[in-house]
Scaffold this active site. Structure first.
Site, short mmCIF file in Angstrom:
data_model
loop_
_atom_site.label_atom_id
_atom_site.label_comp_id
_atom_site.label_asym_id
_atom_site.label_seq_id
_atom_site.Cartn_x
_atom_site.Cartn_y
_atom_site.Cartn_z
N ASP A 1 0.85 -1.21 0.00
CA ASP A 1 0.00 0.00 0.00
C ASP A 1 0.87 1.24 0.00
O ASP A 1 0.81 2.08 -0.87
CB ASP A 1 -0.85 0.09 1.28
CG ASP A 1 -1.63 -1.15 1.54
OD1 ASP A 1 -2.25 -1.65 0.60
OD2 ASP A 1 -1.61 -1.61 2.69
N LYS B 1 -2.76 5.09 -2.31
CA LYS B 1 -3.26 6.34 -2.91
C LYS B 1 -2.23 6.85 -3.90
O LYS B 1 -1.03 6.83 -3.67
CB LYS B 1 -3.40 7.40 -1.81
CG LYS B 1 -4.78 7.55 -1.25
CD LYS B 1 -4.82 8.76 -0.33
CE LYS B 1 -5.44 8.45 1.00
NZ LYS B 1 -6.87 8.23 1.00
N MET C 1 -1.84 5.73 14.23
CA MET C 1 -2.80 6.40 13.34
C MET C 1 -3.77 7.29 14.12
O MET C 1 -4.97 7.28 13.88
CB MET C 1 -3.58 5.35 12.52
CG MET C 1 -2.68 4.51 11.62
SD MET C 1 -3.58 3.16 10.78
CE MET C 1 -3.68 1.93 12.10
#
Lengths: 249, 249
Positions: free
Chosen positions: B39, B60, B175
Site C-alpha cells: 500500500d 493512494k 494512526m
C-alpha cells in the site's frame, strides 16, 4: 545504523526463538561482537552467527541462583571498558519486559556508548506462529501487554485488573504461568467472563511449540494438568478463536 | 519456516522503516517473490531485496482514493491462483493494526496457502530509536496499544478510555494524529493528568525521524503547530521521560 565500535554495548533483541526472526542488524551485531552475554540459552542457529565471539552465559546453571541485575550491569560495563564490542542478547525485544531500560541506564551512568536493536516480541510474533492475531479489525482495536510478576516475584500489585479487562480486546501476559490462577480471578472479579477464550503458547515459533486452548475460568487448572511450562505466552480474548482458521505452521 | 512455494501468499512485516530491521525470513521472502504488493511506499533499501519481483503499488496515488480492502484481497488471491509467489509487504507487523487478519481470512476462504512473517512494530521498535522504552521495571509493567481510528475513520467508539488510562503505564497510539484532541480529552476526563508526558515520533527509525515532546493537555495543539504529520506513533506515559537519558541515535 552506525558501525559497531570497540567499547560499545549493543542490546540486541533475538526474537522469540526462530533464528529466521533475527533482524539484519542483529545478525550484523552478532557477527561483529567480541563477546556475547546472555541469560537464557538461545537456539544453536541463533548462536551460529556469534561464532567469532566469546559466549558468556549468566543464567541459572547447576542449581545456582541467577546473578543479580547489578552484577550483570557491572559485567557489561567491565567488558566495554576493556575495549570489547559487547552484544547483550535478549529474548524477544529488549524493551518488552526485558530489563533493557535498567541496563541502558547503567551504561549511561558509566559513560559507555550503547545501541538498542529492537527484536520481535513473543507476544506479537510468537502468537502469530500459533495463528493468533493480536489485533483484528472486526474483533479488537486494542491490545495490552503485561508481565505476570514484578521484582518481588509476585503478580504486580499496582495493576488495576478490572481496568485491564475493560481497556483492551486482547490481553497478552508474559511470565504469568505461576500466577495465572490469581490473575484469572482478578480479571473475572473485574467483569471479564469466565468463558473468555485463553491460549497458552509454549516455546512460540520453535519446532517444539505447544498450544493449549482453554478459558479464563479453567486456565490455571488446565495449565497445571497440561504439563506446559515456561517460557510461555498467554493470550486472553476473542481473537484466540481465529486460531482454528489461521493456524499456518 | 518452509519453502516459499508457487501459489502461496506470504504476509511479511517490513518493520518501521529502517531496512536493517527486516528479519531474515522477510529478506528471503522478498528475494524469492515473483510479485510484491504494498500500500505505502517502502524505502528503496527495503525494495532492493525485491529486485527480482514485479512491484504492485495499491496505495493512494494522484489524488485517486485507495483501493478498498476487498479489491486488495481479490488481487492477492488472483496472483496466487496464477501460480505466482506473492509477498504482501506491510509496514510494521501484519497483525498490529495491519489488517493482516482480514487478508488471511480471505486467502483461507479462497483456498490459498499463506504464511505470516512477523515484523518489528513501530510502537515498540520505532519508539526505541527515539530512546523511549515501552516498559521499564521501575516505571511501568504494562503497555497498551490502540489505533486512533476505526473503519469509519473516527476514533474507535468501543474504547473505554477511562479504563485505558487506568490499565497501563504506557499508552501507544497508532494512526491517531487526526483524533489526538478528542483522545486526550477522553483520557483526561477518565482521570489521566494533563501533565502526563507525550512523545510524538514521526518516521520512527528513519534518518528523517522527528520527535515532539509535549503533554496530554497540550498534545493536539503542539502537533498542529509543529507541522509533524503521519505516519507517526504517539506514546503517553512517564516512560517518555527516560528519553533524554536514553536517546542513542
Amino acid at each position: 545504523m552506525s558501525e559497531f565500535a570497540k567499547g560499545e554495548v549493543w542490546l540486541v533483541g533475538a526474537g522469540p526463538g526462530d533464528a529466521g526472526l533475527l533482524t539484519l542488524h542483529a545478525v550484523e551485531a552478532l557477527r561483529t561482537a567480541d563477546v556475547e552475554i546472555q541469560d537464557a540459552l538461545k537456539s544453536a542457529k541463533v548462536l551460529e552467527y556469534a561464532a567469532g565471539a566469546e559466549l558468556v552465559f549468566l543464567g541459572k546453571r547447576g542449581g545456582k541462583p541467577s546473578p543479580k541485575q547489578p552484577e550483570i550491569n557491572a559485567r557489561l560495563v567491565a567488558e566495554a571498558k576493556a575495549g570489547r564490542r559487547v552484544v547483550r542478547l535478549k529474548g524477544g525485544d529488549p524493551f518488552m519486559f526485558g530489563r533493557g531500560t535498567e541496563e541502558v541506564l547503567a551504561l549511561v551512568a558509566a559513560g559507555v556508548k550503547f545501541r538498542v536493536v529492537p527484536g520481535i516480541t513473543a507476544g506479537i510474533g510468537g502468537l502469530a506462529y500459533a495463528g493468533i492475531p493480536v489485533t483484528s479489525r472486526d474483533v479488537n482495536s486494542s491490545v495490552i501487554f503485561l508481565t505476570g510478576h514484578d521484582h518481588t516475584g509476585l503478580s504486580p500489585e499496582g495493576i488495576d485488573w478490572a481496568a485491564v479487562g475493560h481497556a483492551a480486546g486482547m490481553i497478552v501476559l508474559y511470565m504469568a504461568m505461576r500466577h495465572m490462577g490469581e490473575i484469572s480471578d482478578k480479571l473475572m472479579a473485574g467483569g471479564l467472563s469466565g468463558d473468555t477464550p485463553v491460549a497458552v503458547v509454549m516455546r512460540a515459533s520453535m519446532p517444539e511449540m505447544r498450544i493449549l486452548d482453554t478459558t479464563l475460568a479453567r486456565a490455571a487448572k488446565d495449565i497445571e494438568a497440561s504439563g506446559i511450562g515456561a517460557p510461555a505466552i498467554i493470550s486472553i480474548g476473542r481473537g484466540n478463536l481465529l486460531r482454528e482458521q489461521m493456524a499456518w505452521l
